[in-house]
Design a protein around this motif. Sequence first.
Motif, PDB file in Angstrom:
ATOM      1  N   GLU A   1     -10.150  -0.439   0.821  1.00 19.54           N
ATOM      2  CA  GLU A   1     -10.317   0.088  -0.192  1.00 19.54           C
ATOM      3  C   GLU A   1      -9.406  -0.469  -1.199  1.00 19.54           C
ATOM      4  O   GLU A   1      -9.982  -1.156  -2.862  1.00 19.54           O
ATOM      5  N   LEU A   2      -7.945  -0.375  -1.009  1.00 19.68           N
ATOM      6  CA  LEU A   2      -6.505  -1.116  -2.065  1.00 19.68           C
ATOM      7  C   LEU A   2      -8.121  -2.382  -2.164  1.00 19.68           C
ATOM      8  O   LEU A   2      -8.160  -3.309  -3.614  1.00 19.68           O
ATOM      9  N   ALA A   3      -8.152  -3.133  -0.745  1.00 19.80           N
ATOM     10  CA  ALA A   3      -8.622  -4.819  -1.649  1.00 19.80           C
ATOM     11  C   ALA A   3      -9.898  -4.841  -2.036  1.00 19.80           C
ATOM     12  O   ALA A   3      -9.819  -5.900  -3.153  1.00 19.80           O
ATOM     13  N   HIS A   4     -10.801  -3.678  -2.184  1.00 21.88           N
ATOM     14  CA  HIS A   4     -11.954  -4.143  -2.686  1.00 21.88           C
ATOM     15  C   HIS A   4     -11.603  -3.554  -4.683  1.00 21.88           C
ATOM     16  O   HIS A   4     -12.130  -4.615  -4.754  1.00 21.88           O
TER      17      HIS A   4
ATOM     18  N   ALA B   1      -3.054  -5.952  -0.283  1.00 25.21           N
ATOM     19  CA  ALA B   1      -3.257  -4.272  -0.063  1.00 25.21           C
ATOM     20  C   ALA B   1      -2.354  -3.759   1.077  1.00 25.21           C
ATOM     21  O   ALA B   1      -2.114  -3.012   0.556  1.00 25.21           O
ATOM     22  N   GLY B   2      -1.873  -4.711   1.788  1.00 21.35           N
ATOM     23  CA  GLY B   2      -1.157  -4.040   2.941  1.00 21.35           C
ATOM     24  C   GLY B   2       0.436  -4.155   2.522  1.00 21.35           C
ATOM     25  O   GLY B   2       1.337  -3.874   2.556  1.00 21.35           O
ATOM     26  N   ASP B   3       0.767  -5.573   1.394  1.00 23.87           N
ATOM     27  CA  ASP B   3       1.707  -5.223   0.308  1.00 23.87           C
ATOM     28  C   ASP B   3       2.496  -4.105  -0.303  1.00 23.87           C
ATOM     29  O   ASP B   3       3.125  -3.128  -0.077  1.00 23.87           O
ATOM     30  N   LEU B   4       0.669  -3.080   0.045  1.00 24.62           N
ATOM     31  CA  LEU B   4       1.342  -2.068  -0.859  1.00 24.62           C
ATOM     32  C   LEU B   4       1.186  -0.764  -0.328  1.00 24.62           C
ATOM     33  O   LEU B   4       1.965  -0.203  -0.402  1.00 24.62           O
TER      34      LEU B   4
END
Length: 352
Positions: free
Chosen positions: A12-15, A211-214
């Motif tokens: 979802e974040l990557a989106h 997104a993984g960083d977030l």
Amino acid sequence: MDVFGYLPEKEELAHWLTTEDAEAVSGLFAAALAARKAYRGSKVYLRGLIELSNICVKDCLYCGLRSSNRDVQRYELEDEKVYSEAMFAWKEHYGSLVIQSGERTDARFVDRITRLVRKIKELSSGRLGITLSCGEQRPEVYREWFEAGAHRYLLRIESSDPDLYRKIHPDNPKHSFDRRLACLGYLRDAGYKVGTGVMIGLPFQTPMQLAGDLLFFKNIDVDMVGMGPYLEHDRTPLYAFRNRIPSPERRLDLSLRMVALLRLLMPEINIAATTAMQVLDPLGREKAIMAGANVIMPNMTDPENRESYQIYNNKPGLKDDAAITKSRIVENLAAAGISIGWDEWGDSQKVH
Ligand code: SAH
Ligand code: SF4
């Protein structure tokens, strides 16, 4: 507390990082701005930046200060210069300062930081907040600097994905992901407010990694994040991959989306509008503030040394001194209707 109301999945974040739905993205920025105001208030906090030294024992593949770069004139500011820059921050009501430097672990360097921190505290009757950003150190060194009076530390993880981390650093124990991660734990144990961050738009980096960083920031429960676009430096190995990075516009846009998403994930923390954003757009930092950031670090280094502290090419304001840098920031923030928290530390009140 999450503004999302749930922990979003990486997908979802990557989106959000990739969507071309312009209306949705402006909605994201507006929600992040509202979250900043609701959780951190309307003010932006300033931290005067002292670039103490460009001498570095490391050789990060992206950074102009890397030890293999022989084209850099290496310097170390005199004590008196550091104190006069610190007094500038004090008299100009910045509230806090940051001492940043290339990484060194020798006893002379360690003792010097301890001495500088103690003296700056003394000169400002304990009132100037001090952030350090001096790389990886042993736990006892972090403790010594904390006891001397530093209370925040900024150590970017650079990328929370160990594979990408390995691609942008030399393959040796001096550049170990595990050690950098461990240092973030030592800092927390020593009592600091802990800041970390990543570069955005690196060669080989994917939206899923960002997104993984977030989620990494959320997972280690940081107090502060300073992240910004990766910028090329022509005297570094990563420069060879400059055709494999997003355009400057896209890198800035990605950085603003990262700021906004982080504000929604961690509404109470401090998020910096970084100088690297200003390189890609003269108003990049102000845009970051409007997307949820709440900290700016005005450079206080003298023009004679600014030239030598070029982590990346096209560093802005090379000919400016501390006073000019200050007036430009104050003017730009005023024009954007953003108020400044003069004389305040502006720490997040987050409880771990
Ligand atoms: N030596 C310390 C602090 C100085 S470097 C350390 O490395 O922690 C501060 C930050 O500059 C680094 O964490 C890195 O994220 C950033 N940086 C270095 N090279 C960069 C580049 N080419 N583009 C954008 N940011 C860069
Ligand atoms: Fe040194 Fe920091 Fe640059 Fe790495 S990023 S080369 S540690 S100054």
